[in-house]
Write a protein that holds these residues in place. Sequence first.
Motif, PDB file in Angstrom:
ATOM      1  N   UNK A   1     -37.202  11.976   2.970  1.00  0.00           N
ATOM      2  CA  UNK A   1     -36.794  13.277   3.508  1.00  0.00           C
ATOM      3  C   UNK A   1     -37.042  13.341   5.010  1.00  0.00           C
ATOM      4  N   UNK A   2     -38.131  12.711   5.460  1.00  0.00           N
ATOM      5  CA  UNK A   2     -38.459  12.734   6.886  1.00  0.00           C
ATOM      6  C   UNK A   2     -37.411  12.001   7.717  1.00  0.00           C
ATOM      7  N   UNK A   3     -36.809  10.953   7.143  1.00  0.00           N
ATOM      8  CA  UNK A   3     -35.737  10.246   7.857  1.00  0.00           C
ATOM      9  C   UNK A   3     -34.572  11.204   8.111  1.00  0.00           C
ATOM     10  N   UNK A   4     -34.199  11.967   7.083  1.00  0.00           N
ATOM     11  CA  UNK A   4     -33.092  12.911   7.240  1.00  0.00           C
ATOM     12  C   UNK A   4     -33.468  14.033   8.197  1.00  0.00           C
ATOM     13  N   UNK A   5     -34.697  14.503   8.105  1.00  0.00           N
ATOM     14  CA  UNK A   5     -35.161  15.552   9.025  1.00  0.00           C
ATOM     15  C   UNK A   5     -35.026  15.090  10.476  1.00  0.00           C
ATOM     16  N   UNK A   6     -35.405  13.848  10.717  1.00  0.00           N
ATOM     17  CA  UNK A   6     -35.359  13.321  12.083  1.00  0.00           C
ATOM     18  C   UNK A   6     -33.918  13.197  12.581  1.00  0.00           C
ATOM     19  N   UNK A   7     -33.031  12.735  11.722  1.00  0.00           N
ATOM     20  CA  UNK A   7     -31.616  12.628  12.095  1.00  0.00           C
ATOM     21  C   UNK A   7     -31.062  14.000  12.464  1.00  0.00           C
ATOM     22  N   UNK A   8     -31.405  15.006  11.684  1.00  0.00           N
ATOM     23  CA  UNK A   8     -30.920  16.361  11.959  1.00  0.00           C
ATOM     24  C   UNK A   8     -31.505  16.908  13.260  1.00  0.00           C
ATOM     25  N   UNK A   9     -32.770  16.651  13.508  1.00  0.00           N
ATOM     26  CA  UNK A   9     -33.398  17.138  14.744  1.00  0.00           C
ATOM     27  C   UNK A   9     -32.802  16.468  15.974  1.00  0.00           C
ATOM     28  N   UNK A  10     -32.530  15.170  15.867  1.00  0.00           N
ATOM     29  CA  UNK A  10     -31.983  14.445  17.013  1.00  0.00           C
ATOM     30  C   UNK A  10     -30.556  14.875  17.316  1.00  0.00           C
ATOM     31  N   UNK A  11     -29.836  15.318  16.290  1.00  0.00           N
ATOM     32  CA  UNK A  11     -28.479  15.859  16.454  1.00  0.00           C
ATOM     33  C   UNK A  11     -27.577  14.922  17.250  1.00  0.00           C
ATOM     34  N   UNK A  12     -27.559  13.648  16.841  1.00  0.00           N
ATOM     35  CA  UNK A  12     -26.609  12.681  17.395  1.00  0.00           C
ATOM     36  C   UNK A  12     -25.594  12.340  16.315  1.00  0.00           C
ATOM     37  N   UNK A  13     -24.378  11.973  16.687  1.00  0.00           N
ATOM     38  CA  UNK A  13     -23.395  11.573  15.668  1.00  0.00           C
ATOM     39  C   UNK A  13     -23.887  10.326  14.927  1.00  0.00           C
ATOM     40  N   UNK A  14     -24.288  10.510  13.687  1.00  0.00           N
ATOM     41  CA  UNK A  14     -24.994   9.462  12.954  1.00  0.00           C
ATOM     42  C   UNK A  14     -24.420   9.279  11.557  1.00  0.00           C
ATOM     43  N   UNK A  15     -24.333   8.022  11.135  1.00  0.00           N
ATOM     44  CA  UNK A  15     -24.002   7.685   9.755  1.00  0.00           C
ATOM     45  C   UNK A  15     -25.290   7.239   9.069  1.00  0.00           C
ATOM     46  N   UNK A  16     -25.585   7.833   7.910  1.00  0.00           N
ATOM     47  CA  UNK A  16     -26.767   7.475   7.122  1.00  0.00           C
ATOM     48  C   UNK A  16     -26.276   6.951   5.780  1.00  0.00           C
ATOM     49  N   UNK A  17     -26.441   5.652   5.535  1.00  0.00           N
ATOM     50  CA  UNK A  17     -25.927   5.053   4.301  1.00  0.00           C
ATOM     51  C   UNK A  17     -27.062   4.808   3.313  1.00  0.00           C
ATOM     52  N   UNK A  18     -26.852   5.256   2.084  1.00  0.00           N
ATOM     53  CA  UNK A  18     -27.909   5.151   1.085  1.00  0.00           C
ATOM     54  C   UNK A  18     -27.322   5.032  -0.316  1.00  0.00           C
ATOM     55  N   UNK A  19     -28.191   5.244  -1.323  1.00  0.00           N
ATOM     56  CA  UNK A  19     -27.870   5.021  -2.729  1.00  0.00           C
ATOM     57  C   UNK A  19     -27.853   6.347  -3.493  1.00  0.00           C
ATOM     58  N   UNK A  20     -27.177   6.350  -4.633  1.00  0.00           N
ATOM     59  CA  UNK A  20     -27.061   7.578  -5.428  1.00  0.00           C
ATOM     60  C   UNK A  20     -28.413   8.215  -5.752  1.00  0.00           C
ATOM     61  N   UNK A  21     -29.442   7.464  -6.216  1.00  0.00           N
ATOM     62  CA  UNK A  21     -30.704   8.127  -6.551  1.00  0.00           C
ATOM     63  C   UNK A  21     -31.409   8.770  -5.359  1.00  0.00           C
ATOM     64  N   UNK A  22     -31.044   8.368  -4.157  1.00  0.00           N
ATOM     65  CA  UNK A  22     -31.681   8.902  -2.950  1.00  0.00           C
ATOM     66  C   UNK A  22     -31.000  10.189  -2.477  1.00  0.00           C
ATOM     67  N   UNK A  23     -29.757  10.376  -2.875  1.00  0.00           N
ATOM     68  CA  UNK A  23     -28.953  11.480  -2.349  1.00  0.00           C
ATOM     69  C   UNK A  23     -29.580  12.864  -2.532  1.00  0.00           C
ATOM     70  N   UNK A  24     -30.127  13.211  -3.707  1.00  0.00           N
ATOM     71  CA  UNK A  24     -30.652  14.577  -3.844  1.00  0.00           C
ATOM     72  C   UNK A  24     -31.753  14.914  -2.843  1.00  0.00           C
ATOM     73  N   UNK A  25     -32.579  13.937  -2.498  1.00  0.00           N
ATOM     74  CA  UNK A  25     -33.641  14.195  -1.518  1.00  0.00           C
ATOM     75  C   UNK A  25     -33.053  14.443  -0.133  1.00  0.00           C
ATOM     76  N   UNK A  26     -32.062  13.651   0.251  1.00  0.00           N
ATOM     77  CA  UNK A  26     -31.417  13.862   1.548  1.00  0.00           C
ATOM     78  C   UNK A  26     -30.699  15.208   1.579  1.00  0.00           C
ATOM     79  N   UNK A  27     -30.019  15.533   0.493  1.00  0.00           N
ATOM     80  CA  UNK A  27     -29.248  16.776   0.451  1.00  0.00           C
ATOM     81  C   UNK A  27     -30.166  17.993   0.502  1.00  0.00           C
ATOM     82  N   UNK A  28     -31.306  17.926  -0.153  1.00  0.00           N
ATOM     83  CA  UNK A  28     -32.243  19.051  -0.090  1.00  0.00           C
ATOM     84  C   UNK A  28     -32.804  19.222   1.316  1.00  0.00           C
TER      85      UNK A  28
END
Length: 314
Positions: free
Chosen positions: A239-266
């Motif tokens: 979740x902290x990885x996604x938080x950091x991407x959102x805070x940095x607010x740069x055009x970013x692609x984050x590639x991951x796996x299905x089981x990880x998606x709900x944590x990123x989405x939350x």
Amino acid sequence: MSVVPGKPPPVLAAGALAWREKGERIQVLLVHRPRYDDWSIPKGKLEKGETFPAAAVREVAEETGYRVRLHRPLPASVYLLPDGRTKIVQYWTGTVRAKVAPGPKDAGEIDKVRWVALDEAEDLVARQGDLVPLAALRRFLEAGELQTVPIIVQRHGAAVSRAKWRKGEGTRPLNSKGKKQAKALPPLLDAFDPATVVSSPWERCLSTVEPLAKIEGLKVRTKDELTEAGHKDHPSRTAAVMDRVLREARPTVVCTHRPVLPTLIEAVRAVALPGAALELPREDPYLAAGEALLLHATPGGTVVAVERHLPNIG
């Protein structure tokens, strides 16, 4: 897009309303069509195998000479043509990446290109289908939500099944469909001009984003927290990885796996406006294999719009 049996398929088109700051005013880019003697938002029909975002970028370049990057979506225009077919035009806001031609590709179709103040554009444009996107852009401007950054949560492409793979999960590769999806991703995601690619280091994720990174001239940054194993052991770090991407607010692609998606989405839901939060996936599998979740965030990290796209593999 599904086709209703017995009805002709819809005509699909896409365009972008490019904007810029000129002094203290906002200007938008319009084109003049001599055939209709009117001013309009640049747009045109999708070519075979093309996605809406890729078509929007191509059409703006052909009609204006400007290559744009897409930002948040604008209301679509849907109407009936004289022959009874439905026409669907998808729009985005856009900003200029580069001047790629001196002017329109076909002067018989477009004979003038102008940057005009938003107020003037609302007076120049006559078609309702163009007035609605203009009105939406004004709403975004007045709400302080016009300037946005695309953040893309990308599920890796279709992979060889777990049951058929005898080696470690980290080496399980894309299958033939997944390879086609990876090849088709660059023209789709390039429309949003990504500046950073962050990925799980597992093979199926890297193989999904490497074609995009190569074309964009980007280095893929790997994060163990985006693997299934890393997420299982330390979901808070994921979740902290996604938080950091959102805070940095740069055009970013984050590639991951299905089981990880709900944590990123939350993590996204926590910083999304209510309307955008409603558009976020809530049920497994969250995204199809190869699907991209487009998040449009303000420079402050608030997600104001959400959209989903699959690469077109025919």
